[in-house]
Design an enzyme around this catalytic site. Structure first.
Site, short mmCIF file in Angstrom:
data_model
loop_
_atom_site.label_atom_id
_atom_site.label_comp_id
_atom_site.label_asym_id
_atom_site.label_seq_id
_atom_site.Cartn_x
_atom_site.Cartn_y
_atom_site.Cartn_z
N ARG A 123 0.73 -1.24 -0.05
CA ARG A 123 0.03 -0.10 -0.05
C ARG A 123 0.93 1.26 0.01
O ARG A 123 0.43 2.40 0.29
CB ARG A 123 -1.14 0.13 1.08
N LYS A 145 2.57 11.17 -11.29
CA LYS A 145 1.54 10.47 -11.99
C LYS A 145 2.05 9.27 -12.58
O LYS A 145 3.29 9.44 -13.27
CB LYS A 145 0.95 11.06 -13.25
N GLU A 187 8.26 17.70 -26.47
CA GLU A 187 7.44 17.73 -25.17
C GLU A 187 8.24 19.26 -24.53
O GLU A 187 7.35 20.13 -24.06
CB GLU A 187 7.56 16.82 -24.21
N LYS A 215 6.69 22.55 -14.59
CA LYS A 215 5.64 21.61 -14.46
C LYS A 215 5.37 21.26 -13.01
O LYS A 215 4.13 21.15 -12.61
CB LYS A 215 6.19 20.23 -14.94
N GLU A 225 -5.29 17.11 -11.92
CA GLU A 225 -5.90 17.61 -13.19
C GLU A 225 -7.22 17.78 -13.53
O GLU A 225 -7.89 17.27 -14.23
CB GLU A 225 -5.66 16.17 -13.80
N ARG A 229 -3.68 21.64 -14.94
CA ARG A 229 -2.66 20.67 -15.06
C ARG A 229 -2.94 20.12 -16.90
O ARG A 229 -2.15 19.74 -17.42
CB ARG A 229 -2.96 19.33 -14.27
N ASN A 233 -0.85 19.66 -21.63
CA ASN A 233 -1.37 18.90 -22.90
C ASN A 233 -1.21 20.10 -24.16
O ASN A 233 -1.78 19.53 -25.09
CB ASN A 233 -2.69 18.10 -22.94
N HIS A 236 -1.24 18.48 -27.69
CA HIS A 236 -1.30 17.08 -28.05
C HIS A 236 -2.81 16.61 -28.41
O HIS A 236 -2.76 15.66 -28.87
CB HIS A 236 -1.58 16.52 -26.15
N HIS A 240 -1.91 13.65 -30.29
CA HIS A 240 -2.49 12.00 -30.36
C HIS A 240 -3.07 11.61 -31.62
O HIS A 240 -3.02 10.37 -31.88
CB HIS A 240 -3.47 12.20 -29.09
N HIS A 252 5.57 10.13 -30.13
CA HIS A 252 4.50 11.02 -29.45
C HIS A 252 5.17 12.45 -29.37
O HIS A 252 4.53 13.40 -29.86
CB HIS A 252 4.58 10.48 -27.97
P1 NAD Z 1 11.07 5.00 -22.48
O1 NAD Z 1 11.20 5.17 -21.13
O2 NAD Z 1 10.51 3.97 -23.26
O3 NAD Z 1 12.61 5.30 -23.05
C1 NAD Z 1 12.92 4.98 -24.39
C2 NAD Z 1 14.19 4.37 -24.79
O4 NAD Z 1 15.50 4.93 -24.22
C3 NAD Z 1 14.11 3.08 -24.03
O5 NAD Z 1 14.56 1.96 -24.97
C4 NAD Z 1 15.33 3.20 -22.74
O6 NAD Z 1 15.83 1.89 -22.32
C5 NAD Z 1 16.15 4.13 -23.43
N1 NAD Z 1 16.87 4.77 -22.55
C6 NAD Z 1 16.54 5.44 -21.40
N2 NAD Z 1 17.48 6.24 -20.91
C7 NAD Z 1 18.40 6.08 -21.78
C8 NAD Z 1 20.00 6.49 -21.89
N3 NAD Z 1 20.34 7.47 -20.81
N4 NAD Z 1 20.73 6.18 -22.80
C9 NAD Z 1 20.42 5.47 -23.73
N5 NAD Z 1 18.96 4.73 -23.92
C10 NAD Z 1 18.06 5.25 -22.93
O7 NAD Z 1 10.72 6.61 -23.13
P2 NAD Z 1 10.51 7.87 -22.43
O8 NAD Z 1 10.02 8.91 -23.77
O9 NAD Z 1 11.50 8.40 -21.47
O10 NAD Z 1 9.15 7.79 -21.92
C11 NAD Z 1 7.88 7.64 -22.19
C12 NAD Z 1 6.91 7.10 -21.35
O11 NAD Z 1 6.60 8.16 -20.43
C13 NAD Z 1 5.54 6.57 -22.00
O12 NAD Z 1 5.06 5.48 -21.40
C14 NAD Z 1 4.73 7.92 -21.56
O13 NAD Z 1 3.37 7.43 -21.37
C15 NAD Z 1 5.03 8.29 -20.17
N6 NAD Z 1 4.67 9.60 -19.71
C16 NAD Z 1 4.51 9.67 -18.48
C17 NAD Z 1 4.09 11.14 -17.84
C18 NAD Z 1 3.71 11.21 -16.44
O14 NAD Z 1 3.26 12.17 -16.18
N7 NAD Z 1 3.65 10.18 -15.65
C19 NAD Z 1 4.28 12.22 -18.82
C20 NAD Z 1 4.70 11.88 -20.02
C21 NAD Z 1 5.07 10.78 -20.37
#
Ligand code: NAD
Length: 347
Positions: A123, A145, A187, A215, A225, A229, A233, A236, A240, A252
């Site tokens: 939990r 989030k 982004e 942020k 949100e 918040r 977007n 977006h 999307h 994305h």
């Molecule tokens: P990701 O986490 O999938 O990473 C992309 C690739 O880069 C992966 O293959 C990873 O292994 C690699 N990688 C990571 N760090 C590295 C480094 N330093 N050197 C080399 N390779 C590296 O992609 P992302 O773009 O970081 O994140 C996307 C995710 O984030 C999505 O699932 C999205 O839904 C989520 N997201 C969440 C929020 C939130 O508020 N929680 C906001 C925006 C996006």
């Protein structure tokens, strides 16, 4: 949640502190090499750390206490409840307790999954993130989030769970593949209109830090949100739609870049901003080497239908975050015919 404090600790090192209320704080440290300071950011009672990461991340951390590494798969198809269940089972087998800590080391996928596992295991156990992609540093790891995908859609199951600390080590970005870097820039571009101003003129660590601050301020105002918040977007709605219609050919962040230019054109068509403001959107997006047009072959009518399914839609009409005299705001009931015509400006 309350105040956000921004401190420049050295020329290229920044600290953003977010007041979580109830005497709790979340600290975000930004700079070259800050991952080495992980130990100092663990809760003091921590005996053990479960480090959650991916093979491709290539960043090793030393929490300075007993720790074990748990790898999750790469790609959105691994961002599932099954992965969270597997992690929680592994934590239980190892004997992780509520006075221990989960450390997510990776991009947004890792921080979303590790954060969610931390939120539900026993939990709730403390979580600290070492964010290793540009997108995770400026967005995904900040704000609490967490979540995973269902076959029915992205991020449909999750929880709000604030990290104790987030370490944004800009050194880790040197190994990021080009496309991941570009996705982060998509982004990052939106923060120019969220109060960031000419971020492209700042050195990297300061640019990341300013995005974190923005942020954090938005989230501090509106953790769940219901209002501000939604402004995060920006770009977006079309973004999307383009991602889905194009079968994810554009990633994305790239799709959001097109969405930013479109949102500017739409705001102009509605008389909310002038031509110079549209040109500034194009300059920023183009300057980051990001696309400014919808890929050829995508049906504008299909894009309008997809935009109507956006999560922001409140009244059954088309809803966009748009620039205007007083900054960004959510605009509802936008005429679908005007949207369709404006799509020509980004075709
Ligand atoms: P990701 O986490 O999938 O990473 C992309 C690739 O880069 C992966 O293959 C990873 O292994 C690699 N990688 C990571 N760090 C590295 C480094 N330093 N050197 C080399 N390779 C590296 O992609 P992302 O773009 O970081 O994140 C996307 C995710 O984030 C999505 O699932 C999205 O839904 C989520 N997201 C969440 C929020 C939130 O508020 N929680 C906001 C925006 C996006």
């Amino acid at each position: 949640m309350g105040d956000v404090e921004f401190v420049r600790e050295a020329a290229e090192r920044f600290r953003v502190t977010i007041d979580l209320g109830g005497g709790r704080w979340s600290t975000v440290l930004i700079g070259d090499g800050v991952a080495a300071e992980l130990t100092g950011h663990l809760p003091t009672r921590t005996r053990r750390c479960a480090v959650v990461t991916q093979a491709a991340v290539g960043v090793t951390v030393d929490p300075g206490v007993e720790h074990r590494t748990f790898e999750v798969g790469d790609g959105e198809r691994h961002k599932t409840l099954a992965t969270v269940e597997q992690l929680c089972e592994s934590f239980a087998e190892w004997g992780l307790t509520r006075s221990d800590c989960v450390v997510g080391v990776g991009g947004g996928l890792v921080t979303d999954v590790a954060g969610f596992a931390a939120a539900v295991y026993h939990r709730g156990v403390e979580v600290v993130h070492v964010a290793t992609t540009l997108l995770a540093q400026i967005d995904a790891a900040i704000g609490g989030k967490t979540g995973v995908n269902l076959p029915q859609g992205k991020n449909l199951v999750g929880a709000y769970w604030q990290p104790r600390a987030v370490l944004c080590d800009t050194a880790s970005l040197r190994t990021l593949p080009d496309r991941e870097w570009r996705c982060g820039l998509g982004e990052l571009a939106k923060y120019h209109w969220l109060g960031g101003g000419p971020l492209d003129e700042l050195p990297l660590a300061e640019r990341v830090a300013r995005c974190v601050e923005i942020k954090a301020r938005v989230v501090a105002d509106d953790e769940r949100e219901s209002g501000r918040r939604a402004l995060l977007n920006y770009g977006h709605t079309l973004g999307h739609a383009v991602e889905i219609a194009g079968g994810h050919d554009l990633r994305h962040g790239e799709a959001v870049a097109v969405g930013l230019v479109f949102a500017a054109e739409l705001a102009h068509a509605l008389g909310r901003i002038d031509a110079d403001a549209v040109a500034e959107h194009r300059r920023v997006v183009d300057g980051y080497g990001l696309p400014t047009t919808v890929p050829p072959g995508l049906d504008p009518d299909a894009l309008v239908v997809l935009m109507g399914r956006d999560k922001k839609v409140l009244d059954g009409g088309l809803t966009f975050v748009l620039d205007g005299g007083d900054g960004l705001e959510v605009v509802t009931s936008v005429d679908p015919e005007l949207v369709r015509r404006t799509l020509e400006a980004v075709s």
